[in-house]
Design a protein around this motif. Sequence first.
Motif, mmCIF file in Angstrom:
data_model
loop_
_atom_site.group_PDB
_atom_site.id
_atom_site.type_symbol
_atom_site.label_atom_id
_atom_site.label_comp_id
_atom_site.label_asym_id
_atom_site.label_seq_id
_atom_site.Cartn_x
_atom_site.Cartn_y
_atom_site.Cartn_z
ATOM 1 N N ARG A 120 0.813 -1.216 0.000
ATOM 2 C CA ARG A 120 0.000 0.000 0.000
ATOM 3 C C ARG A 120 0.850 1.272 0.000
ATOM 4 O O ARG A 120 0.319 2.361 -0.015
ATOM 5 N N LYS A 121 2.179 1.123 0.041
ATOM 6 C CA LYS A 121 3.041 2.299 0.176
ATOM 7 C C LYS A 121 4.142 2.294 -0.887
ATOM 8 O O LYS A 121 4.749 1.264 -1.148
ATOM 9 N N GLU A 122 4.417 3.472 -1.434
ATOM 10 C CA GLU A 122 5.510 3.594 -2.398
ATOM 11 C C GLU A 122 6.862 3.392 -1.734
ATOM 12 O O GLU A 122 7.854 3.112 -2.405
ATOM 13 N N ALA A 123 6.910 3.511 -0.414
ATOM 14 C CA ALA A 123 8.166 3.316 0.322
ATOM 15 C C ALA A 123 8.721 1.909 0.094
ATOM 16 O O ALA A 123 9.909 1.656 0.329
ATOM 17 N N LEU A 124 7.880 1.017 -0.375
ATOM 18 C CA LEU A 124 8.323 -0.345 -0.681
ATOM 19 C C LEU A 124 9.512 -0.327 -1.644
ATOM 20 O O LEU A 124 10.435 -1.145 -1.527
ATOM 21 N N PHE A 125 9.533 0.627 -2.554
ATOM 22 C CA PHE A 125 10.589 0.687 -3.572
ATOM 23 C C PHE A 125 11.831 1.454 -3.114
ATOM 24 O O PHE A 125 12.809 1.526 -3.847
ATOM 25 N N ASP A 126 11.773 2.040 -1.933
ATOM 26 C CA ASP A 126 12.878 2.849 -1.424
ATOM 27 C C ASP A 126 14.053 1.954 -1.041
ATOM 28 O O ASP A 126 13.945 1.124 -0.150
ATOM 29 N N ARG A 127 15.172 2.129 -1.728
ATOM 30 C CA ARG A 127 16.362 1.324 -1.433
ATOM 31 C C ARG A 127 17.464 2.152 -0.796
ATOM 32 O O ARG A 127 18.571 1.678 -0.589
ATOM 33 N N ASP A 128 17.149 3.422 -0.482
ATOM 34 C CA ASP A 128 18.140 4.279 0.171
ATOM 35 C C ASP A 128 18.386 3.805 1.594
ATOM 36 O O ASP A 128 17.473 3.366 2.276
ATOM 37 N N VAL A 129 19.633 3.911 1.999
ATOM 38 C CA VAL A 129 20.012 3.554 3.364
ATOM 39 C C VAL A 129 20.798 4.737 3.916
ATOM 40 O O VAL A 129 21.788 5.159 3.317
ATOM 41 N N SER A 130 20.361 5.264 5.034
ATOM 42 C CA SER A 130 21.038 6.427 5.611
ATOM 43 C C SER A 130 22.338 6.004 6.296
ATOM 44 O O SER A 130 22.501 4.839 6.675
ATOM 45 N N ASP A 131 23.233 6.964 6.460
ATOM 46 C CA ASP A 131 24.470 6.692 7.193
ATOM 47 C C ASP A 131 24.161 6.243 8.615
ATOM 48 O O ASP A 131 24.832 5.383 9.160
ATOM 49 N N TYR A 132 23.124 6.826 9.209
ATOM 50 C CA TYR A 132 22.746 6.438 10.560
ATOM 51 C C TYR A 132 22.426 4.952 10.614
ATOM 52 O O TYR A 132 22.873 4.240 11.514
ATOM 53 N N GLU A 133 21.652 4.468 9.633
ATOM 54 C CA GLU A 133 21.313 3.040 9.613
ATOM 55 C C GLU A 133 22.554 2.179 9.440
ATOM 56 O O GLU A 133 22.674 1.132 10.079
ATOM 57 N N VAL A 134 23.463 2.619 8.599
ATOM 58 C CA VAL A 134 24.672 1.838 8.337
ATOM 59 C C VAL A 134 25.530 1.751 9.590
ATOM 60 O O VAL A 134 26.006 0.681 9.952
ATOM 61 N N TYR A 135 25.705 2.868 10.271
ATOM 62 C CA TYR A 135 26.615 2.873 11.409
ATOM 63 C C TYR A 135 26.034 2.240 12.659
ATOM 64 O O TYR A 135 26.758 1.834 13.546
ATOM 65 N N ARG A 136 24.716 2.089 12.706
ATOM 66 C CA ARG A 136 24.140 1.386 13.850
ATOM 67 C C ARG A 136 23.873 -0.078 13.512
ATOM 68 O O ARG A 136 23.502 -0.868 14.364
ATOM 69 N N PHE A 137 24.102 -0.413 12.251
ATOM 70 C CA PHE A 137 23.899 -1.791 11.797
ATOM 71 C C PHE A 137 24.938 -2.699 12.454
ATOM 72 O O PHE A 137 26.121 -2.416 12.465
ATOM 73 N N GLU A 138 24.464 -3.782 12.985
ATOM 74 C CA GLU A 138 25.372 -4.749 13.608
ATOM 75 C C GLU A 138 25.565 -5.914 12.651
ATOM 76 O O GLU A 138 24.630 -6.365 12.011
ATOM 77 N N LYS A 139 26.799 -6.375 12.582
ATOM 78 C CA LYS A 139 27.127 -7.486 11.696
ATOM 79 C C LYS A 139 26.273 -8.623 12.026
ATOM 80 O O LYS A 139 25.755 -9.442 11.845
#
Length: 139
Positions: A120-139
Amino acid sequence: MVKDWEETESDPLEAHVDEVLPRLAGAFEEIRLRRVRQAEEQARRMEAERLRHEVELERKREAIRFRRLVAHCDNRRIAADIRELVASVERSLLATGNAEQFSGWKSWALSHAERIDPVRKEALFDRDVSDYEVYRFEK
């Protein structure tokens, strides 16, 4: 090759200027070339490190995108399950005997299905990843 010159009364340093200056210039050129090589090597190491860092960031971004995709799948299934449950209850005697309660519950349940359904949302196609998400991402 003489690297030290000693001045004597019979042999002043000025007599060796033609010999000293070229050697001195050569020593400075060796130092300059060594520094150039060191700077080039440092630049190569820094570029290699930058590339390694970029590859690692892209690996993390892709892992985050994949996690999102899996979450979208889960949310889609849950939304479908909610809608299926509402439809089943609607066909049951429970809904007929409790029409007012069912109506409020149905509206509440379907609003949750709408909220989580990624289709129901166009956000489904959003493939952007913010720096914040990357740096808090745990292996």
